[in-house]
Each structure stands twice: as structure tokens, then as C-alpha cells.
Design an enzyme around this catalytic site. Sequence first.
Site, PDB file in Angstrom:
ATOM      1  N   LYS A   1      41.471  41.359  39.805  1.00 15.36           N
ATOM      2  CA  LYS A   1      40.543  40.421  39.456  1.00 15.36           C
ATOM      3  C   LYS A   1      40.755  39.951  37.449  1.00 15.36           C
ATOM      4  O   LYS A   1      40.977  40.138  37.284  1.00 15.36           O
ATOM      5  CB  LYS A   1      38.734  41.420  39.798  1.00 15.36           C
ATOM      6  CG  LYS A   1      37.823  40.173  39.113  1.00 15.36           C
ATOM      7  CD  LYS A   1      36.232  41.237  39.478  1.00 15.36           C
ATOM      8  CE  LYS A   1      34.786  41.180  39.133  1.00 15.36           C
ATOM      9  NZ  LYS A   1      33.623  41.598  39.315  1.00 15.36           N
TER      10      LYS A   1
ATOM     11  N   SER B   1      30.080  40.026  42.235  1.00 17.34           N
ATOM     12  CA  SER B   1      30.577  38.836  40.986  1.00 17.34           C
ATOM     13  C   SER B   1      32.164  38.763  41.616  1.00 17.34           C
ATOM     14  O   SER B   1      32.986  38.045  40.817  1.00 17.34           O
ATOM     15  CB  SER B   1      30.909  39.929  39.246  1.00 17.34           C
ATOM     16  OG  SER B   1      31.422  40.736  39.199  1.00 17.34           O
TER      17      SER B   1
ATOM     18  N   SER C   1      29.328  44.784  42.877  1.00 18.85           N
ATOM     19  CA  SER C   1      30.198  43.611  42.913  1.00 18.85           C
ATOM     20  C   SER C   1      31.185  43.873  43.626  1.00 18.85           C
ATOM     21  O   SER C   1      32.104  42.118  43.859  1.00 18.85           O
ATOM     22  CB  SER C   1      30.461  43.310  41.785  1.00 18.85           C
ATOM     23  OG  SER C   1      29.383  42.622  40.759  1.00 18.85           O
TER      24      SER C   1
END
Lengths: 502, 98
Positions: A85, A160, A184
Site C-alpha cells: 500500500k 482504504s 480498511s
Amino acid sequence: MSGESGKGPLDLGAAELREALLAGEHTVVEVVEAHLARARERDGELSAFQFLDDERALARARELDAARAAGEPPGPLFGVPLALKANMCLAGVETNCGSRVLSGYRPPYTATFVERALAAGAVPLGITQMDEFAMGSSGENSAYGCPRNPWDPTRSAGGSSSGSAVAVAAGLCPISLGSDTGGSVRQPAAFCGIYGLKPTYGRVSRYGLVAFGSSLDQVSPFARNVRDLELVLETISGHDPRDSTSLPLPPFEPERPAELMRLAGLRVGVPSQYRGEGLDAEVGTVCDAALAQLESMGAELVPIELPSTEHAIPTYYVVATAEASSNLARYDGSLYGARVEGDGSLQGMFAATREAGFGEEVKRRILLGTYVLSAGYYEAWYGQALKVRTLLRRDFERAFESVDLVAGPTAPTGAFRLGEKTSDALEMYLSDVFTVPASLAGLPAVSLPAGFLPGDGGLPVGLQLIGPALAEARLLRVAAAFEAATDHHARRPRPLEAGGVA
Amino acid sequence: MPDPEEDLLEKTASLARLELSAAEKEALAPQFAAILAHFQVLASVEVEGVPPTLGATELCDVRRPDEPRPSGPFEALLDNAPDRRGPHFGVPRVIDEA
């Protein structure tokens, strides 16, 4: 290119891929090239990656092949492609957190959990798309693009950690890392039909993870099978003196029960609060069937109450935005990232840099967090939320006196349509209702593929299992039993049709 | 007439060092008020005698030995500077020239 198993490297999970590599069925370079090629082919539609780092990935693959040829012992993630990420520091590689304010930022150091994955032999393929500073539940709050759900490209992949979920669900890599502050990783895992595990707070070092909510953030893996989740957690967990919130414990060790599918004696708490208003009826039906499956394997379903759940969303959004407003105070254009000069004064530069650098949702949360921490409001808002957080923790403590784990839906609906919730921030916040309680209590929780909706083109549904602190092994043992008894995890989205995305 | 929602927003934005445009203020003010109104329910929760949860673990005052060790790689840190001036980070002048 397929081995004795009849499966090519793109069909294999991390543990299987490592075995195939050690059996000499492929080289690491072949495996990495195959994944990079598929990512190139599919990512125009999916937008899972901010960028692929072919050069670094192939150099690393060649090193690993050479090390193997020289007789060096292979690590537990030997040759396994991995996606990171965009809030995870890898020295020299742009880490922009999906934000314009960190555009071009190249950290001078590598996160502890990334170092551990590298030392175990993993090969980072690239950096994935995310909601800016991990603030979002849909992937739509990024300055660099929004991932598509591989099951239906008109829908959100969740957020997210959107891109890391899509990369694994679409077979662009077998495992990836996301971060979970209020859901997330669990919510995108549910939306994309894969596994996502948020470890106990403190299990995995946060050194090198860009901070959002410091008392909530945990690095969390995605995978397509339970064994791979365990493998990643074993690799990245364990004490790190560089993170003062890292628990002084050795790395995680999985349980290996003799009878995998036997759950006799297991008490599964089913909270009434995870059933009520706001839960899509079809999601509820799929979760009921999943719970019945656990029951048929010997588990006992026990109705329980977690009465403070109704206050979880406001508590979470007060605590998380307060921590975020403090953590994001550092982005002022002085030391790194993009600077906007403004009126020529120092204060003017701060304000202009932040105005231009942050997106709408980040500004909204900075404002909320600043407000709840400001003089005159601090006790009534932030102080009060910290006390309600205690009540939420106590709910779980009481529940775990009589049950071994808590089960319910990961998200109240299947993947919603892109654009559906962007005009109403509060509605988006409310969709986090089932994931934020475990975050506030610091507890481990896994989302597993539980089945599919009968309508809506068969979107996946996630079942969330929450355990007491440090009970990841128990959660994963139950997840593995469910995996062995069902085939939801094995169903993969069809490749999207070229040009099929509006 | 001043709008109390926009006033609150403007005051908070200034504390947060955010310079909001007029359009942003107009869009954010009602949302900000609506979100706070929804969260207001927290005030009604009985918390008499309940201690605050300050962190997610019991760890407290974690210290490391006070031993000298090398600090970060300065060149790489300075490479990220928006305005590098030799071995320094450049920022606008804070003290007026006399």
C-alpha cells in the site's frame, strides 16, 4: 508455463508458489515476469497499482534465483510477489499515501514489516492505490486514481486499502499488505471476496507505516487462502524496538490442529447489535448460512450483547480524526512533499501547502479532529470518546468470558456503486459500523469469504470473526476449517472485458 | 448576517492551518454541522467513573537505553526538501529585516 500440479504460477497461493519454486518448476524471474505481465494486462481496467516497479522486482528476483543456486536457505516467502500500500516506506520508492501533499516523497528508510517481508524472500511488485492517508471506505479519495472492484467494475473495491485488495482478488499477486485503522483491510477483503486479517494492535510494528490514527493503525495482510495469511503474519509480526507500541512478544505462531474441520466445543458469540437496522437482508442471509456451517461442524452459536456498539461510529470518528489532525500537522511544506508558497510568509506557506495538498475528505477529518481537540471542546468530545471507548472494550471483555470468538457480517452491504456515497460523508462513515468496534478495542479480526449475494451479479460477502487480544491463531484455525468445508474462497472474478469500463 | 456554521468552520480551519476556498467553506459547513450533530449522542452516554482508554495496549512509558547511535541518512533526508539550501532546509523568512 505450468508445473506438475497443472497450475501456472498465476494460479498459486504464496505457500504453493514457494513449493513450486523449490521444486524447480519455475524460477523466481519467471514467476515475477508472469505476475508483472498480468498486472500490465489487467491494471488498465482495475487500477490496483499506482505504479509497477519492474526494474526493482526483476533485480530482486535475479538475486533470489542466484542465492538459491548458491545453496542459501530459502525464506518462508521465497520468490513470492507482494504488493504494498502507498503508505508503507520502502527506501527510495515514492510513498505518497494517495495524497498530493506527499507527491514525490521518497522515504530514506524501509519499514520494519517490509524489511521482514524482504528478508523472508518476498518480491514487491509495486505500490497500490489507496484512499488519501487511508481515510475512506471506497478507494474514491485518492489523488492518483480509483481501483475498480474485479467482480463488477462499476462498484467500489472498498477502502482504504483498495488497490492491495484488488491486486490479490484479480490474481495480480498472491498476497499483499494493507493497513487497517477502522476496517480498511477487512471491508475491502469482504467486497473483493478474499481474506483480510487485522492483527491485535501491537502485533506488527508500525515503524515505517505512515500514521493516520496511531492508537488504531495495524499493518494487515490480504490473501486468497488462510495458510497464506498465517504465513504473512508469521513473517511480519514480533517485537520491534523502533515502535514503542509494539508488543514485546515473539512472532505469531499458527495452530496446526490434528482435525482441521472439527469445531466441537467452540463457542461463537453472535451479537444482536450486528443484525439490526442498516444490515442488508441478503448479506444477513449469507452470514446466517455461514454461521450454520460453523454450527454443523460442531461450534455452538451463542446469542450475545455488545450494547455499546451503537456508539462505535461516533467514538471511532472522534478518536481517529483527533489522532489524524495531530499526525497530519507535519505536512506543511517545510521538510518534504509538495510546497505552495502562498503569500510569502511562513504561516502563509503552511496554509497554502495544506489547502492545495489535501483532498476534501482529509480536510474534513482534519477539521473534525482539530475541533474535538480544541480548547473548550476537548473534554466534551475527545475526553468523552475515550471513556466510551473503554465501554466498547468492556463489552468485548464481558463477551469473551463466555464465548471464544464473535462473528457477524464484515460490512452491512455488498460492494456499493462508485459514486453512490461520495456526496454524503456521514453515510460513508456509517458503513464502517461492524469493523470499528474491534479497532477501538485493539482486537484481532479476520474477514473471510462467506458466500455471494443472490442478486447484484453475485457480489461476495465477508464474515468477520473477532477474537480476544492475541487470539489470531484461534481465528485463523476457524477460518481454515470454514475454508476446508466450503468453496467460496475458490471462486474468482472473471477477467473484466477489455474496454468494458466506462 | 454571519453564518454560525461557517464561523465555527473558519475558526477551526485557522487552528488547523487550512486555508479553505469560499466554495469549500460553503460545502463543508453544513456537513461539518451535520456530522457533529450526529456524534452529539456521545454526550448522553453515562461514563461516571469510567477511565479513558488512552491506548490499545497496556504498554506504558516504553523507553530504550540512552545510548548514542547514528541518526538518519542526511543526504536522503535533504533530498526530499522542497527548498534545499546546502545542508539546510529553506523556509520563508520568519524574522523581519530591520
